[in-house]
Design a protein around this motif. Structure first.
Motif, PDB file in Angstrom:
ATOM      1  N   ALA A 179      29.158 -26.213 -17.054  1.00  0.00           N
ATOM      2  CA  ALA A 179      30.652 -25.595 -17.325  1.00  0.00           C
ATOM      3  C   ALA A 179      30.590 -24.943 -18.795  1.00  0.00           C
ATOM      4  O   ALA A 179      31.117 -23.986 -18.752  1.00  0.00           O
ATOM      5  CB  ALA A 179      31.578 -26.602 -17.224  1.00  0.00           C
ATOM      6  N   TRP A 180      30.109 -25.730 -19.801  1.00  0.00           N
ATOM      7  CA  TRP A 180      30.006 -25.107 -21.072  1.00  0.00           C
ATOM      8  C   TRP A 180      29.016 -23.863 -21.217  1.00  0.00           C
ATOM      9  O   TRP A 180      29.604 -23.082 -21.621  1.00  0.00           O
ATOM     10  CB  TRP A 180      29.391 -26.249 -21.891  1.00  0.00           C
ATOM     11  CG  TRP A 180      29.180 -25.998 -23.508  1.00  0.00           C
ATOM     12  CD1 TRP A 180      30.284 -24.939 -24.032  1.00  0.00           C
ATOM     13  CD2 TRP A 180      28.290 -26.451 -24.442  1.00  0.00           C
ATOM     14  NE1 TRP A 180      29.748 -24.892 -25.429  1.00  0.00           N
ATOM     15  CE2 TRP A 180      28.719 -25.664 -25.486  1.00  0.00           C
ATOM     16  CE3 TRP A 180      27.166 -27.237 -24.302  1.00  0.00           C
ATOM     17  CZ2 TRP A 180      28.004 -26.120 -26.669  1.00  0.00           C
ATOM     18  CZ3 TRP A 180      26.707 -27.607 -25.547  1.00  0.00           C
ATOM     19  CH2 TRP A 180      26.993 -26.954 -26.829  1.00  0.00           C
ATOM     20  N   TRP A 181      28.004 -23.804 -20.370  1.00  0.00           N
ATOM     21  CA  TRP A 181      27.179 -22.580 -20.291  1.00  0.00           C
ATOM     22  C   TRP A 181      27.896 -21.532 -19.647  1.00  0.00           C
ATOM     23  O   TRP A 181      27.927 -20.452 -20.199  1.00  0.00           O
ATOM     24  CB  TRP A 181      25.822 -22.785 -19.501  1.00  0.00           C
ATOM     25  CG  TRP A 181      24.876 -21.726 -19.541  1.00  0.00           C
ATOM     26  CD1 TRP A 181      24.052 -21.520 -20.405  1.00  0.00           C
ATOM     27  CD2 TRP A 181      24.830 -20.742 -18.723  1.00  0.00           C
ATOM     28  NE1 TRP A 181      23.178 -20.216 -20.224  1.00  0.00           N
ATOM     29  CE2 TRP A 181      23.780 -19.819 -18.825  1.00  0.00           C
ATOM     30  CE3 TRP A 181      25.656 -20.468 -17.346  1.00  0.00           C
ATOM     31  CZ2 TRP A 181      23.837 -18.702 -18.318  1.00  0.00           C
ATOM     32  CZ3 TRP A 181      25.434 -19.161 -16.885  1.00  0.00           C
ATOM     33  CH2 TRP A 181      24.238 -18.245 -17.166  1.00  0.00           C
ATOM     34  N   ILE A 182      28.394 -21.638 -18.531  1.00  0.00           N
ATOM     35  CA  ILE A 182      29.509 -20.520 -17.876  1.00  0.00           C
ATOM     36  C   ILE A 182      30.626 -20.139 -18.900  1.00  0.00           C
ATOM     37  O   ILE A 182      30.790 -18.904 -18.846  1.00  0.00           O
ATOM     38  CB  ILE A 182      29.987 -21.101 -16.658  1.00  0.00           C
ATOM     39  CG1 ILE A 182      29.019 -21.284 -15.574  1.00  0.00           C
ATOM     40  CG2 ILE A 182      31.322 -20.419 -16.064  1.00  0.00           C
ATOM     41  CD1 ILE A 182      29.351 -22.239 -14.156  1.00  0.00           C
ATOM     42  N   ARG A 183      31.181 -21.068 -19.557  1.00  0.00           N
ATOM     43  CA  ARG A 183      32.268 -20.845 -20.406  1.00  0.00           C
ATOM     44  C   ARG A 183      31.662 -19.787 -21.614  1.00  0.00           C
ATOM     45  O   ARG A 183      32.562 -18.729 -22.065  1.00  0.00           O
ATOM     46  CB  ARG A 183      32.813 -22.075 -21.157  1.00  0.00           C
ATOM     47  CG  ARG A 183      34.218 -21.590 -21.982  1.00  0.00           C
ATOM     48  CD  ARG A 183      35.282 -20.980 -21.153  1.00  0.00           C
ATOM     49  NE  ARG A 183      36.196 -20.794 -22.202  1.00  0.00           N
ATOM     50  CZ  ARG A 183      37.328 -19.821 -22.015  1.00  0.00           C
ATOM     51  NH1 ARG A 183      36.956 -18.934 -21.007  1.00  0.00           N
ATOM     52  NH2 ARG A 183      38.028 -19.509 -22.992  1.00  0.00           N
TER      53      ARG A 183
ATOM     54  N   LEU B 170      32.707 -15.708 -22.755  1.00  0.00           N
ATOM     55  CA  LEU B 170      32.962 -15.462 -23.700  1.00  0.00           C
ATOM     56  C   LEU B 170      32.074 -14.496 -24.411  1.00  0.00           C
ATOM     57  O   LEU B 170      32.354 -13.780 -25.622  1.00  0.00           O
ATOM     58  CB  LEU B 170      33.347 -16.644 -24.764  1.00  0.00           C
ATOM     59  CG  LEU B 170      34.339 -17.280 -24.399  1.00  0.00           C
ATOM     60  CD1 LEU B 170      34.314 -18.999 -25.440  1.00  0.00           C
ATOM     61  CD2 LEU B 170      35.629 -16.925 -24.732  1.00  0.00           C
ATOM     62  N   GLY B 171      31.164 -14.145 -23.594  1.00  0.00           N
ATOM     63  CA  GLY B 171      30.143 -13.123 -24.256  1.00  0.00           C
ATOM     64  C   GLY B 171      29.044 -13.534 -25.120  1.00  0.00           C
ATOM     65  O   GLY B 171      28.354 -12.717 -25.795  1.00  0.00           O
ATOM     66  N   HIS B 172      29.007 -14.854 -25.333  1.00  0.00           N
ATOM     67  CA  HIS B 172      27.877 -15.369 -26.183  1.00  0.00           C
ATOM     68  C   HIS B 172      26.371 -15.179 -25.710  1.00  0.00           C
ATOM     69  O   HIS B 172      25.481 -15.091 -26.487  1.00  0.00           O
ATOM     70  CB  HIS B 172      28.331 -16.715 -26.348  1.00  0.00           C
ATOM     71  CG  HIS B 172      29.150 -17.132 -27.456  1.00  0.00           C
ATOM     72  ND1 HIS B 172      29.171 -17.024 -28.508  1.00  0.00           N
ATOM     73  CD2 HIS B 172      30.697 -17.328 -26.848  1.00  0.00           C
ATOM     74  CE1 HIS B 172      30.444 -17.048 -29.160  1.00  0.00           C
ATOM     75  NE2 HIS B 172      31.070 -17.485 -28.089  1.00  0.00           N
ATOM     76  N   TRP B 173      26.121 -14.939 -24.505  1.00  0.00           N
ATOM     77  CA  TRP B 173      24.893 -14.671 -23.697  1.00  0.00           C
ATOM     78  C   TRP B 173      24.595 -13.258 -23.511  1.00  0.00           C
ATOM     79  O   TRP B 173      23.413 -13.035 -23.075  1.00  0.00           O
ATOM     80  CB  TRP B 173      24.603 -15.461 -22.598  1.00  0.00           C
ATOM     81  CG  TRP B 173      25.211 -16.828 -22.463  1.00  0.00           C
ATOM     82  CD1 TRP B 173      25.826 -17.697 -21.679  1.00  0.00           C
ATOM     83  CD2 TRP B 173      24.596 -17.840 -23.525  1.00  0.00           C
ATOM     84  NE1 TRP B 173      25.864 -19.030 -22.189  1.00  0.00           N
ATOM     85  CE2 TRP B 173      25.227 -18.957 -23.322  1.00  0.00           C
ATOM     86  CE3 TRP B 173      23.815 -17.752 -24.770  1.00  0.00           C
ATOM     87  CZ2 TRP B 173      24.843 -20.176 -24.092  1.00  0.00           C
ATOM     88  CZ3 TRP B 173      23.509 -19.055 -25.432  1.00  0.00           C
ATOM     89  CH2 TRP B 173      24.093 -20.252 -25.135  1.00  0.00           C
TER      90      TRP B 173
END
Length: 164
Positions: free
Chosen positions: A45-49, A53-56
């Motif tokens: 869930a953290w990775w998806i969030r 948010l555009g961090h990846w």
């Protein structure tokens, strides 16, 4: 002169009586399994969030690929924890986990139960065993019947290997 046989060259092999017969049960406790599943779900869930948010970057594998790989490894380990079982019988001790580990009783030189009293509901006791050649293994034992068999094994082995 009679030739020496392999069993004449060392200490006698240990034979566990396994009074209750073959015993098998869960290697890890239910609360521990729930904790493992929760950690995998929360991490995903953290990775998806973070991706939302555009961090990846624009594509999922751009910046968070290593993070996603770590989550996959956690999930694989979690799956192994969920299905892991420990078995004790007259032939030996075995546990299927990430890999299948087993230790024949005839080779055992030392055994000890390692526990954290008061936290056994979360952290399963561990059965540490060592062979006559120094090879060792640790087996997780959450099931009460398997734990009772492990206690019997430790007691019988210590009496069997006691110097006379």
């Amino acid at each position: 002169m009679t030739p020496l046989l392999p069993e004449d060259l060392g200490p006698p092999p240990f034979r566990f009586s396994a009074s209750a017969g073959p015993t098998e049960g869960a290697a890890f406790t239910r609360p521990y399994k729930a904790l493992v599943v929760a950690m995998v779900i929360i991490s995903l869930a953290w990775w998806i969030r973070l991706w939302q948010l555009g961090h990846w970057g624009e594509h999922p594998g751009q910046g968070g690929g290593w993070f996603l790989l770590a989550i996959a490894l956690m999930a694989w380990t979690g799956w192994a924890v969920l299905r892991s079982r420990t078995r004790i019988d007259a032939d030996g001790i075995s546990q299927n986990w990430i890999w299948h580990k087993q230790m024949p009783c005839r080779e055992l030189a030392y055994a000890r139960l390692i526990r954290i009293r008061g936290l056994e509901w979360l952290m399963a006791p561990r059965l540490y065993v060592r062979t006559l050649l120094g090879k060792f293994a640790v087996f997780y034992v959450a099931d009460p019947q398997v734990l009772a068999q492990a206690e019997c094994l430790v007691k019988e082995l210590s009496e069997f290997r006691r110097p006379r």
